[in-house]
Design a protein around this motif. Sequence first.
Motif, PDB file in Angstrom:
ATOM      1  N   UNK A 243      42.535  13.622   1.143  1.00 22.29           N
ATOM      2  CA  UNK A 243      41.506  14.323   1.011  1.00 22.29           C
ATOM      3  C   UNK A 243      40.203  13.466   1.094  1.00 22.29           C
ATOM      4  N   UNK A 244      40.399  12.001   0.902  1.00 10.90           N
ATOM      5  CA  UNK A 244      39.171  11.254   1.056  1.00 10.90           C
ATOM      6  C   UNK A 244      38.821  11.101   2.285  1.00 10.90           C
ATOM      7  N   UNK A 245      37.470  11.089   2.499  1.00  8.71           N
ATOM      8  CA  UNK A 245      36.637  11.070   3.549  1.00  8.71           C
ATOM      9  C   UNK A 245      36.476   9.810   4.198  1.00  8.71           C
ATOM     10  N   UNK A 247      35.252   7.598   8.259  1.00 10.99           N
ATOM     11  CA  UNK A 247      34.837   7.777   9.607  1.00 10.99           C
ATOM     12  C   UNK A 247      35.889   7.707  10.618  1.00 10.99           C
ATOM     13  N   UNK A 255      30.908   6.104  15.751  1.00 12.36           N
ATOM     14  CA  UNK A 255      31.380   7.109  14.648  1.00 12.36           C
ATOM     15  C   UNK A 255      31.402   8.398  15.281  1.00 12.36           C
ATOM     16  N   UNK A 258      32.826  12.184  10.301  1.00 13.23           N
ATOM     17  CA  UNK A 258      33.498  11.880   9.044  1.00 13.23           C
ATOM     18  C   UNK A 258      34.510  12.944   8.659  1.00 13.23           C
TER      19      UNK A 258
END
Lengths: 399, 399
Positions: A243-245, A247, A255, A258
């Motif tokens: 669940x960590x965001x 890029x 990029x 995100x």
Amino acid sequence: LNIAAPIKLSAPNLMTVMAIRQHGVLSRSNIAEQIGYSNAKITGVVNDLIEQNILLEMDEAKSSGGRRARYVGFNPDFGYIVTINIGVTKLELALIDFGENIRIRRMLPINIKDGPETILTEICSFILDRIQQLKIPLEKIFAFVATLPGAIDSETQTPFETPLMPTWAGYQIENHLSQAFPYAVIQIENDANALAFGELRKGIAQEVKNFIYVKVGTTISAGIIINGKIYRGANGRAGDIGQMYVEAINFEGEVAEIIPLNLIASGAAIAQQAREAVENNYDTLLTEYELAEITAREVGQIAAKGDEFANQIIQQSGEVIGKSIANIVNFLDPELILIGGSVSNIGRQFLASIRRSILERSPALTTHNLRIEQATLASEASTLGAMALALESVFVLDE
Amino acid sequence: LNIAAPIKLSAPNLMTVMAIRQHGVLSRSNIAEQIGYSNAKITGVVNDLIEQNILLEMDEAKSSGGRRARYVGFNPDFGYIVTINIGVTKLELALIDFGENIRIRRMLPINIKDGPETILTEICSFILDRIQQLKIPLEKIFAFVATLPGAIDSETQTPFETPLMPTWAGYQIENHLSQAFPYAVIQIENDANALAFGELRKGIAQEVKNFIYVKVGTTISAGIIINGKIYRGANGRAGDIGQMYVEAINFEGEVAEIIPLNLIASGAAIAQQAREAVENNYDTLLTEYELAEITAREVGQIAAKGDEFANQIIQQSGEVIGKSIANIVNFLDPELILIGGSVSNIGRQFLASIRRSILERSPALTTHNLRIEQATLASEASTLGAMALALESVFVLDE
């Protein structure tokens, strides 16, 4: 003899049992040294544990010098434990005796979406059949550990809702299992936690107090060991690093967006990217496969043949996983990061990309002692982790 | 009487001392209840501690019912502790007695770049003067805690290299302080860790086992409490969240770059963005200030007047801090996030932005019990944190 686990032991008896569990076999004077009691005291403790059938004289030759010493170890037939490692498409089960000998080990295909009632009923009757064949009385099954590919609610000990296993949310696995195995201590554990615990007790992390086990499979999650114990968080949801965001970088190096780590770097995401490439007729050997056949594994196989596109997917997955881990490293300053799970063997460049990203995004002062390694226990890891958890649940301090 | 701390106590004596430290004053039967000994046993323990001058009879009226009960508490004059909280431009010092009364408290302007030798020599002679005036014998200074705005190497107990305090790297602060205060237990601690510990012992987090204190000042860092203890990491560098990477969004809402949190959301970054706006003649009231005057504080003041640009800077800072904390939340699943440090008071929208970002980027199952609060101890926080650390270092178990 009606023994219901957990079995209560006095402090010196429990410490003796734990020392032998750690070292396999020990002489009486080894034990006395290890736990700081006199030889006389330990002789009494060991005699007591032998009388209870927990320990056995082993009388094995000492390797150095050849002088024979009297060793004691666990009596394999004192009791047994069962472990089941539930995955999305397969279930591993093991019956293990107190000497840590694996007596039965089976891999069974399942579909986790069949739900807990069906799957657990079938697996329990399978195991009960086998232990009857082996003439092991049900009372001797002292512990039963089930691991699941999802977080376990600390309060209810039931699985949280997750897309991978929709019908398991809130199901009382413990009740189900204890009806079939009434004498066993039942534990339900998240699979990444069990993997981390296995490396702590039986693998590469035996001297390490603080480390992270990153499991890269269909999804990405982490088992966290802090101060030599599994750290589960306030709700049981610690380690949900998918669940960590992070890029997403496009092929031009810009990029693109995100997004959660799971959506770009997991086994599912790797397969998805490969399928999209095939659909769009990219210049890649992946087009040899039918769309439905492509999993992360096929991407690895094609990458090994030198396919540039497949290699790029794998490298990007490693890179973004490394970026997320770098944030954890800056936060937690761990001693060791272990990379495991089915996708972790996808190719050599995978671990290399993870390492490079972590080092790029963390100060050298934080990483100069940090080890970033492939997990060691491989296909045995889940069983060994669950076994280690189970064995430690059988004996408790009599207070 | 020549007492060199730490002072060794037997287990029941130590537990009694800890219970009174936690509750202020207690009756003998309160103590017996708290630590699980008989009243008779506790009477002996308390008498022993009174004889050693550690405790005193307090004989205060019981609030409920008016019946008088005999209470015991710490003898304030048994001993003293010194705390210094070293910042970049100021130093807070306190002399505190064993009854937790602050006897001296001073804020002194410093320039941390003057280096440890100069600063510590001056501060030690200042304190030694004062305790002489108060006629406190040097032997009664039992503990000295110094906090620093940087990480402390776990191995050497010296500061790591950091741009904020270049001349402090590797300096033996402990040696320096113990020459001036030879009877004191000396502790050097990172300031965010001390702030977190203060909230654990004296603030909002007294019942919380796992939480994070995010200190937003010139730079951003975190104090981590796991299982009721400061978690420092393998090297002493845990909580270095200013190094976490996060996306910078431009005014068009696009991702401009991926950079360390410190470079976009810290007090220094807020001031820098404001100065750039003034230099480029943006439509903002910040232009009232001379460039050199602008710090995060001025941005807060202008924002409070309704200035849109200043508000935007503050909101963006809160947003990206929240995004970084969201990654920590997914990883650690804590019970509580505390936001403190000088910049945390910059405006109401700051905490609101942090909250919103965390909730946006973490699953509801992880955040539904999560509290995200402003730290409570405010300007006293550093002193109280250091005091709590110091008081717990004075007595140890006699083994």
